[in-house]
Design a protein around this motif. Structure first.
Motif, PDB file in Angstrom:
ATOM      1  N   ASP A  82       0.791  -1.240   0.000  1.00 46.82           N
ATOM      2  CA  ASP A  82       0.000   0.000   0.000  1.00 46.82           C
ATOM      3  C   ASP A  82       0.825   1.294   0.000  1.00 46.82           C
ATOM      4  OD1 ASP A  82      -2.225  -1.678   0.001  1.00 46.82           O
ATOM      5  OD2 ASP A  82      -2.351  -1.643   2.183  1.00 46.82           O
ATOM      6  N   GLY A  83       1.850   1.396   0.850  1.00 44.39           N
ATOM      7  CA  GLY A  83       2.647   2.637   0.882  1.00 44.39           C
ATOM      8  C   GLY A  83       2.033   3.708   1.760  1.00 44.39           C
ATOM      9  N   THR A  84       1.811   3.360   3.000  1.00 44.55           N
ATOM     10  CA  THR A  84       1.171   4.295   3.933  1.00 44.55           C
ATOM     11  C   THR A  84       2.178   5.317   4.473  1.00 44.55           C
ATOM     12  OG1 THR A  84       1.572   2.593   5.595  1.00 44.55           O
ATOM     13  CG2 THR A  84      -0.652   2.737   4.696  1.00 44.55           C
ATOM     14  N   HIS A  85       1.643   6.406   4.977  1.00 41.83           N
ATOM     15  CA  HIS A  85       2.472   7.437   5.617  1.00 41.83           C
ATOM     16  C   HIS A  85       3.260   6.841   6.784  1.00 41.83           C
ATOM     17  CE1 HIS A  85       3.763  11.111   7.519  1.00 41.83           C
ATOM     18  NE2 HIS A  85       3.075  10.832   8.593  1.00 41.83           N
ATOM     19  N   ASP A  86       2.649   5.920   7.523  1.00 40.33           N
ATOM     20  CA  ASP A  86       3.360   5.319   8.657  1.00 40.33           C
ATOM     21  C   ASP A  86       4.547   4.482   8.190  1.00 40.33           C
ATOM     22  OD1 ASP A  86       2.218   2.401   8.488  1.00 40.33           O
ATOM     23  OD2 ASP A  86       0.457   3.690   8.474  1.00 40.33           O
ATOM     24  N   ALA A 102      13.993  -3.105   0.982  1.00 38.87           N
ATOM     25  CA  ALA A 102      12.581  -3.521   1.023  1.00 38.87           C
ATOM     26  C   ALA A 102      11.866  -3.004  -0.207  1.00 38.87           C
ATOM     27  CB  ALA A 102      11.905  -2.993   2.284  1.00 38.87           C
ATOM     28  N   THR A 103      10.760  -3.667  -0.507  1.00 42.23           N
ATOM     29  CA  THR A 103       9.901  -3.226  -1.604  1.00 42.23           C
ATOM     30  C   THR A 103       8.620  -2.676  -1.009  1.00 42.23           C
ATOM     31  OG1 THR A 103      10.767  -4.834  -3.166  1.00 42.23           O
ATOM     32  CG2 THR A 103       8.537  -4.043  -3.581  1.00 42.23           C
ATOM     33  N   VAL A 104       8.187  -1.528  -1.484  1.00 44.33           N
ATOM     34  CA  VAL A 104       6.866  -1.051  -1.086  1.00 44.33           C
ATOM     35  C   VAL A 104       5.979  -1.070  -2.325  1.00 44.33           C
ATOM     36  CG1 VAL A 104       7.542   1.402  -1.220  1.00 44.33           C
ATOM     37  CG2 VAL A 104       5.528   0.760   0.068  1.00 44.33           C
ATOM     38  N   TYR A 105       4.887  -1.833  -2.241  1.00 42.04           N
ATOM     39  CA  TYR A 105       3.911  -1.910  -3.330  1.00 42.04           C
ATOM     40  C   TYR A 105       2.953  -0.735  -3.144  1.00 42.04           C
ATOM     41  CZ  TYR A 105       5.423  -6.799  -4.057  1.00 42.04           C
ATOM     42  OH  TYR A 105       6.124  -7.949  -4.314  1.00 42.04           O
ATOM     43  N   LEU A 106       3.086   0.244  -4.008  1.00 45.16           N
ATOM     44  CA  LEU A 106       2.371   1.508  -3.805  1.00 45.16           C
ATOM     45  C   LEU A 106       1.094   1.585  -4.639  1.00 45.16           C
ATOM     46  CD1 LEU A 106       2.474   4.421  -2.559  1.00 45.16           C
ATOM     47  CD2 LEU A 106       3.654   5.112  -4.652  1.00 45.16           C
ATOM     48  N   THR A 107      -0.014   1.826  -3.955  1.00 45.07           N
ATOM     49  CA  THR A 107      -1.263   2.109  -4.658  1.00 45.07           C
ATOM     50  C   THR A 107      -1.361   3.638  -4.692  1.00 45.07           C
ATOM     51  OG1 THR A 107      -3.617   1.589  -4.707  1.00 45.07           O
ATOM     52  CG2 THR A 107      -2.668   1.880  -2.545  1.00 45.07           C
ATOM     53  N   ARG A 223      -6.066   2.085  -8.049  1.00 43.90           N
ATOM     54  CA  ARG A 223      -7.203   2.239  -7.125  1.00 43.90           C
ATOM     55  C   ARG A 223      -7.382   1.058  -6.179  1.00 43.90           C
ATOM     56  NH1 ARG A 223      -7.874   3.474 -11.927  1.00 43.90           N
ATOM     57  NH2 ARG A 223      -8.276   5.602 -12.608  1.00 43.90           N
ATOM     58  N   HIS A 224      -6.334   0.277  -6.004  1.00 39.03           N
ATOM     59  CA  HIS A 224      -6.396  -0.886  -5.117  1.00 39.03           C
ATOM     60  C   HIS A 224      -7.541  -1.821  -5.479  1.00 39.03           C
ATOM     61  CE1 HIS A 224      -5.987  -3.221  -1.363  1.00 39.03           C
ATOM     62  NE2 HIS A 224      -4.743  -2.810  -1.431  1.00 39.03           N
ATOM     63  N   ARG A 225      -7.620  -2.157  -6.767  1.00 39.46           N
ATOM     64  CA  ARG A 225      -8.581  -3.177  -7.173  1.00 39.46           C
ATOM     65  C   ARG A 225      -7.970  -4.022  -8.276  1.00 39.46           C
ATOM     66  NH1 ARG A 225     -12.507   1.529  -9.450  1.00 39.46           N
ATOM     67  NH2 ARG A 225     -12.842   1.988  -7.252  1.00 39.46           N
ATOM     68  N   SER A 226      -8.552  -5.189  -8.442  1.00 41.91           N
ATOM     69  CA  SER A 226      -7.973  -6.191  -9.314  1.00 41.91           C
ATOM     70  C   SER A 226      -9.054  -6.709 -10.275  1.00 41.91           C
ATOM     71  CB  SER A 226      -7.449  -7.318  -8.411  1.00 41.91           C
ATOM     72  OG  SER A 226      -6.721  -8.248  -9.123  1.00 41.91           O
ATOM     73  N   PRO A 227      -9.478  -5.883 -11.258  1.00 41.13           N
ATOM     74  CA  PRO A 227     -10.621  -6.247 -12.109  1.00 41.13           C
ATOM     75  C   PRO A 227     -10.383  -7.539 -12.900  1.00 41.13           C
ATOM     76  CG  PRO A 227      -9.924  -3.972 -12.520  1.00 41.13           C
ATOM     77  CD  PRO A 227      -8.870  -4.611 -11.673  1.00 41.13           C
ATOM     78  N   ALA A 228     -11.466  -8.244 -13.181  1.00 40.71           N
ATOM     79  CA  ALA A 228     -11.357  -9.511 -13.914  1.00 40.71           C
ATOM     80  C   ALA A 228     -11.615  -9.317 -15.412  1.00 40.71           C
ATOM     81  CB  ALA A 228     -12.314 -10.540 -13.337  1.00 40.71           C
ATOM     82  N   THR A 229     -11.711  -8.051 -15.853  1.00 39.19           N
ATOM     83  CA  THR A 229     -11.778  -7.808 -17.294  1.00 39.19           C
ATOM     84  C   THR A 229     -10.472  -7.161 -17.736  1.00 39.19           C
ATOM     85  OG1 THR A 229     -12.811  -5.645 -16.982  1.00 39.19           O
ATOM     86  CG2 THR A 229     -14.291  -7.505 -17.331  1.00 39.19           C
ATOM     87  N   ARG A 230     -10.008  -7.556 -18.909  1.00 33.95           N
ATOM     88  CA  ARG A 230      -8.667  -7.173 -19.347  1.00 33.95           C
ATOM     89  C   ARG A 230      -8.454  -5.660 -19.385  1.00 33.95           C
ATOM     90  NH1 ARG A 230      -4.217  -9.435 -22.631  1.00 33.95           N
ATOM     91  NH2 ARG A 230      -3.077  -7.587 -23.237  1.00 33.95           N
ATOM     92  N   ASP A 231      -9.350  -4.934 -20.039  1.00 39.43           N
ATOM     93  CA  ASP A 231      -9.149  -3.493 -20.191  1.00 39.43           C
ATOM     94  C   ASP A 231      -9.041  -2.774 -18.855  1.00 39.43           C
ATOM     95  OD1 ASP A 231      -9.134  -3.837 -22.849  1.00 39.43           O
ATOM     96  OD2 ASP A 231     -11.053  -2.833 -23.262  1.00 39.43           O
ATOM     97  N   ALA A 232      -9.958  -3.115 -17.954  1.00 40.73           N
ATOM     98  CA  ALA A 232      -9.966  -2.457 -16.645  1.00 40.73           C
ATOM     99  C   ALA A 232      -8.712  -2.819 -15.850  1.00 40.73           C
ATOM    100  CB  ALA A 232     -11.221  -2.857 -15.867  1.00 40.73           C
ATOM    101  N   PHE A 233      -8.288  -4.071 -15.956  1.00 39.83           N
ATOM    102  CA  PHE A 233      -7.098  -4.514 -15.230  1.00 39.83           C
ATOM    103  C   PHE A 233      -5.843  -3.815 -15.760  1.00 39.83           C
ATOM    104  CE2 PHE A 233      -3.526  -7.349 -14.382  1.00 39.83           C
ATOM    105  CZ  PHE A 233      -3.695  -7.620 -13.040  1.00 39.83           C
ATOM    106  N   VAL A 234      -5.726  -3.796 -17.098  1.00 38.88           N
ATOM    107  CA  VAL A 234      -4.560  -3.164 -17.728  1.00 38.88           C
ATOM    108  C   VAL A 234      -4.508  -1.681 -17.374  1.00 38.88           C
ATOM    109  CG1 VAL A 234      -3.573  -2.501 -19.973  1.00 38.88           C
ATOM    110  CG2 VAL A 234      -4.337  -4.858 -19.582  1.00 38.88           C
ATOM    111  N   ARG A 235      -5.689  -1.052 -17.331  1.00 35.23           N
ATOM    112  CA  ARG A 235      -5.738   0.371 -16.986  1.00 35.23           C
ATOM    113  C   ARG A 235      -5.251   0.615 -15.552  1.00 35.23           C
ATOM    114  NH1 ARG A 235     -11.077   3.381 -16.044  1.00 35.23           N
ATOM    115  NH2 ARG A 235     -10.167   5.155 -14.958  1.00 35.23           N
TER     116      ARG A 235
END
Ligand SMILES: [Zn+2]
Length: 330
Positions: A82-86, A102-107, A223-235
């Motif tokens: 996520d990449g929080t301020h904390d 370390a790796t931070v996965y940033l949304t 936007r912290h989501r993982s759509p199951a349609t290709r276009d939305a996911f790629v976006r």
């Protein structure tokens, strides 16, 4: 036993990818001990890794050496979601002190919006509520309320109705934040300190830009989501990649990904390949081994709920090995 496991060939072929979310600024770990741990616990983990002789590798190096079978003994990679301020405030200085990469996965959506992340901030507020039943006094919210009696034990369940309301009304980030204030005032929670200390907010763009070199920023969707349609996911990945690219420069390589909330669909794997993603991590518990597809790497989910002994069991491989042997028996 831990020592023997730690030096085994089985462990040498494997990588412990530690998964963290946030490090408490205040009492977040009491609200959600699976999401937050306190600084003292994180320091104890780091000290233990040093005592065990763990080799903490940057994720990019670690996944490559995993694929080639050239990992060192007790290989560990550290990831924060996520990449929080904390993370910036509490974890980054600790990583620097220990010299751990370390790796931070940033949304990125909330990086440009100076509000606490609505879903979690709402759950936190509900958990702190002095008078939860005062929610009934907010007229437009009334039809959405449920599970109020669970507000201390499962604040997410109680908050889910309010989240539904926000979605049904199509509220913007700013309007959601105003709703958070209304809810807090109704149930008797003072959010002043929460807001001043920027609890449950993401890093600002300036903070992302000034992270120490030890921290590698990677992908977690915009936007912290993982759509199951290709276009939305790629976006989602493109928006995320574009924003991080603006912050860290076009030469910053973005090829590691973490599924938001660990949610994935097998149809997404070829899309990730097309996007040039080399590794993707889940929230399935385990050490990553040669048998795991690089786009479905398990992690060791380290939370307040894990004892130091259990942590050591994971890191040395003793615990997952016992589990796998138990599974092999008829
Ligand atoms: Zn996440």
């Amino acid at each position: 036993l831990f020592d023997a496991c730690g030096r085994s060939e089985w462990r040498r072929q494997r990588l412990a990818i530690l998964c963290y979310h946030g490090v408490s600024i205040s009492d977040e770990h009491e609200w959600d001990p699976a999401l937050y741990l306190n600084e003292e616990s994180l320091r104890r983990r780091f000290e233990r890794m040093n005592r065990l002789g763990c080799r903490v590798l940057a994720l990019s190096e670690a996944v490559e050496r995993l694929a080639h079978g050239t990992l060192p003994d007790l290989a560990v990679s550290i990831t924060f979601d996520d990449g929080t301020h904390d993370f910036y405030l509490r974890a980054a200085p600790l990583l620097k002190e220990f010299g751990f990469p370390a790796t931070v996965y940033l949304t990125t959506y909330y990086v440009d919006r100076p509000f606490p992340v609505f879903e979690v901030a709402l759950s936190y507020t509900i958990w702190k509520a002095e008078n939860i039943h005062a929610l009934h006094d907010i007229n437009d919210l009334k039809p959405y309320l449920r599970d109020l009696y669970r507000h201390r034990t499962d604040p997410y369940a109680t908050a889910s109705g309010i989240r539904e309301f926000a979605a049904a009304m199509g509220l913007s980030a700013q309007e959601r934040d105003a709703l958070l204030t209304r809810v807090a005032e109704a149930v008797g929670v003072d959010l002043r300190e929460f807001r001043e200390r920027r609890m449950l907010t993401l890093m600002s763009s300036e903070e992302v830009e000034s992270l120490p070199d030890l921290v590698d920023v990677q992908l977690h969707t915009h936007r912290h989501r993982s759509p199951a349609t290709r276009d939305a996911f790629v976006r989602e990945i493109r928006d995320n990649r574009d924003r991080i690219g603006q912050l860290l420069g076009p030469e910053h390589v973005l090829e590691h990904f973490c599924y938001p909330s660990g949610v994935y669909d097998p149809v997404q794997l070829p899309w990730l390949v097309d996007l040039g993603i080399k590794s993707a991590t889940t929230v399935v518990s385990g050490l990553a081994g040669p048998e795991d597809p690089p786009l479905l790497l398990p992690r060791v989910i380290d939370t307040m709920n894990l004892t130091d002994l259990e942590f050591e069991g994971w890191i040395t491989g003793a615990w997952p090995r016992m589990l796998s042997m138990a599974r092999l028996r008829p």
